[in-house]
Structures are given as C-alpha cells and as structure tokens.
Design a protein around this motif. Structure first.
Motif, PDB file in Angstrom:
ATOM      1  N   ILE A 262      32.249  23.970  40.551  1.00 16.63           N
ATOM      2  CA  ILE A 262      32.619  25.258  39.956  1.00 16.63           C
ATOM      3  C   ILE A 262      31.371  26.008  39.508  1.00 16.63           C
ATOM      4  N   ASP A 263      30.511  25.311  38.792  1.00 19.79           N
ATOM      5  CA  ASP A 263      29.293  25.954  38.276  1.00 19.79           C
ATOM      6  C   ASP A 263      28.370  26.397  39.407  1.00 19.79           C
ATOM      7  N   ALA A 264      28.262  25.590  40.460  1.00 17.09           N
ATOM      8  CA  ALA A 264      27.362  25.915  41.572  1.00 17.09           C
ATOM      9  C   ALA A 264      27.796  27.195  42.275  1.00 17.09           C
TER      10      ALA A 264
ATOM     11  N   HIS B 274      36.154  37.541  45.366  1.00 23.71           N
ATOM     12  CA  HIS B 274      36.903  38.588  44.667  1.00 23.71           C
ATOM     13  C   HIS B 274      36.027  39.187  43.566  1.00 23.71           C
ATOM     14  N   ALA B 275      35.240  38.344  42.900  1.00 27.29           N
ATOM     15  CA  ALA B 275      34.314  38.841  41.878  1.00 27.29           C
ATOM     16  C   ALA B 275      33.265  39.756  42.488  1.00 27.29           C
TER      17      ALA B 275
ATOM     18  N   THR C  80      39.756  27.898  46.690  1.00 27.62           N
ATOM     19  CA  THR C  80      39.915  28.613  45.424  1.00 27.62           C
ATOM     20  C   THR C  80      38.579  29.075  44.854  1.00 27.62           C
ATOM     21  N   LEU C  81      37.561  28.236  44.940  1.00 27.94           N
ATOM     22  CA  LEU C  81      36.262  28.605  44.375  1.00 27.94           C
ATOM     23  C   LEU C  81      35.636  29.753  45.148  1.00 27.94           C
TER      24      LEU C  81
ATOM     25  N   GLY D 190      37.748  22.393  49.244  1.00 28.14           N
ATOM     26  CA  GLY D 190      38.535  21.247  48.809  1.00 28.14           C
ATOM     27  C   GLY D 190      39.695  21.676  47.943  1.00 28.14           C
ATOM     28  N   PRO D 191      40.673  20.797  47.756  1.00 30.72           N
ATOM     29  CA  PRO D 191      41.827  21.100  46.907  1.00 30.72           C
ATOM     30  C   PRO D 191      41.386  21.417  45.476  1.00 30.72           C
ATOM     31  N   MET D 192      42.096  22.325  44.838  1.00 28.53           N
ATOM     32  CA  MET D 192      41.748  22.745  43.486  1.00 28.53           C
ATOM     33  C   MET D 192      41.708  21.572  42.515  1.00 28.53           C
TER      34      MET D 192
END
Length: 246
Positions: A103-105, A156-157, A149-150, A93-95
């Motif tokens: 975000i947390d999930a 990347h992490a 983004t998420l 979804g859009p940021m």
C-alpha cells in the motif's frame, strides 16, 4: 504520419521514468522532434542506450525520482517546458492480501512522487512562455478491476490531482493533462499474457481487439506537450482501445 520535426525546437522536456517502455518511447519521440530531453531513470545502462539514439538531444540523469535530491535538481533547472510523469508501480493481488508495504509503495511512487515532481517543476516552468505537464494515468483511473485495488486507487488519484493542478496552474499558462493507456505490450507486461485466462479477459475488454503499443502512448504525450494542444488542460486522453467506453 508524424509531427513536424521542429515541434519541440528550443524546448526542454523532462521524462521521469524514461529507462524502459512508455517512458523510453516518450523520451525518444521528444528528442526526435527537437526537444532537449532530460531522461531520468535509476539504471545508467538504460540511459546509456537511450542517449546513444539521440546523443545531441538527450541528457540522462541516473537518479531516484522519489528522492529529495531529485526534486531539488528539478527545481533548480533554469527553464522547463514540459514534464512527463511516467514513473509508477503496480502491486497486483486480492485486496485481503495486500500488505502495508505494498500500500505504502504504490501511494508513495504513483501519487506522492508524482505530486512532488510536479511541485518542483513549477519553478523552472514559470520561466517558460507556457509549459505542459503530462501525468501518466491508466484506464484503471476510470474503472475498477479485480486484483487491482491499489493501482486503481492511485490512478483515480492521479486523475483528480491533475484536474486540480490544471485549474490552479492555469494562471501561469501551465497546462496539466493525463494520458490513460490500456494494457501495453512491453517486456514488463509480456509475462502476464502467458496466462491464457488473463489474456482472454484483457482482449475481451478491448473493443479494438489489440493491445496498445508504446508509440501509441508517446504520440498522445507528444501532442499534449506541444502547442498543438494549447487550449487543452484538466482532461485525459484515453488510449484504451475502447475499454472504458463499455
């Protein structure tokens, strides 16, 4: 074409997120080549189907891979030669519309849980004469993409922590790598490709012009888990049909 049937004889390999899709394929392939497989998934019915394929080689754990109970059970294993960290989620979804819950999930499962499983696995891996961890990454661990983004953040992490783990654990002969797939056709992703615009976007981005198969990903995981990759650590195999080469 196939690997030697005895590739993983007398080796124990744990696959986290083995109920469906890529994780299922990794567990099946490891069992096929002789491993004692610990397949972990939330749903017992999924595990029962998997175990029926190789009942002598696969032990199913119906557990939440993000639970402290699971981490301790991994740590208490007598020996472990391989780990596939396949559990993960996406919140597309859009940021601007991403909730704190989303975000947390994503952070909790894709980053924290991967780290905690790997941390627990070190103890039984120290009892093996060399071991390997394969963290499931994504082409999105190397590029950006709209509405992801998420997922991109988390993958990347994964790439970053894999490099650090590889350097730190090398003294124990524990190798750590990632496999980074493009879009793979599974029951979970199939509905996404009913959107013709999205389908065109994806196929236009893949020079080979086709989606990945779960077996493509499992082949790379099998290689990295095996002694065939004994000098490979801290890197990634991109199974992306050329997406990130553009």
């Amino acid at each position: 074409m196939s690997f030697d049937k005895g590739l993983f004889t007398n080796k124990t390999i744990l696959v986290a997120g083995a109920g469906k899709g890529i994780g299922l394929a990794c567990a099946v392939m490891a069992a096929k080549y002789g491993a004692n497989v610990i397949a972990v998934a939330r749903t017992q019915a999924d595990l029962d189907k998997l175990i029926s394929l190789y009942p002598e080689n696969i032990n199913g754990w119906a557990m939440d891979v993000s639970s402290e109970t699971f981490f301790q059970r991994v740590k208490d294993l007598p020996i472990l030669h391989g780990l596939v960290n396949n559990a993960g989620i996406n919140r597309v979804g859009p940021m601007q519309g991403q909730s704190s819950e989303n975000i947390d999930a994503v952070i909790d499962l894709n980053i924290r849980t991967l780290y905690k499983i790997s941390q627990a696995a070190i103890t039984p891996m120290l009892n093996a004469d060399g071991a390997a961890i394969v963290n499931m990454s994504s082409q999105m661990g190397f590029v950006g993409s709209p509405n992801r983004t998420l997922y991109c953040m988390s993958k990347h992490a994964v790439e970053g922590v894999t490099k650090a783990m590889a350097v730190e654990l090398a003294e124990h002969n524990i190798r750590v790598n990632t496999v980074a797939p493009t879009f793979v056709l599974t029951p979970m992703t199939a509905p996404m490709f009913e959107d013709e615009d999205f389908k065109k976007f994806v196929f236009d981005m893949i020079p080979l012009g086709r989606l990945g198969k779960v077996e493509d990903i499992a082949n790379s995981c099998t290689f990295l888990l095996s002694d065939l990759a004994s000098m490979i650590t801290g890197t990634s195999i991109k199974v992306d049909g050329g997406w990130t080469a553009r």
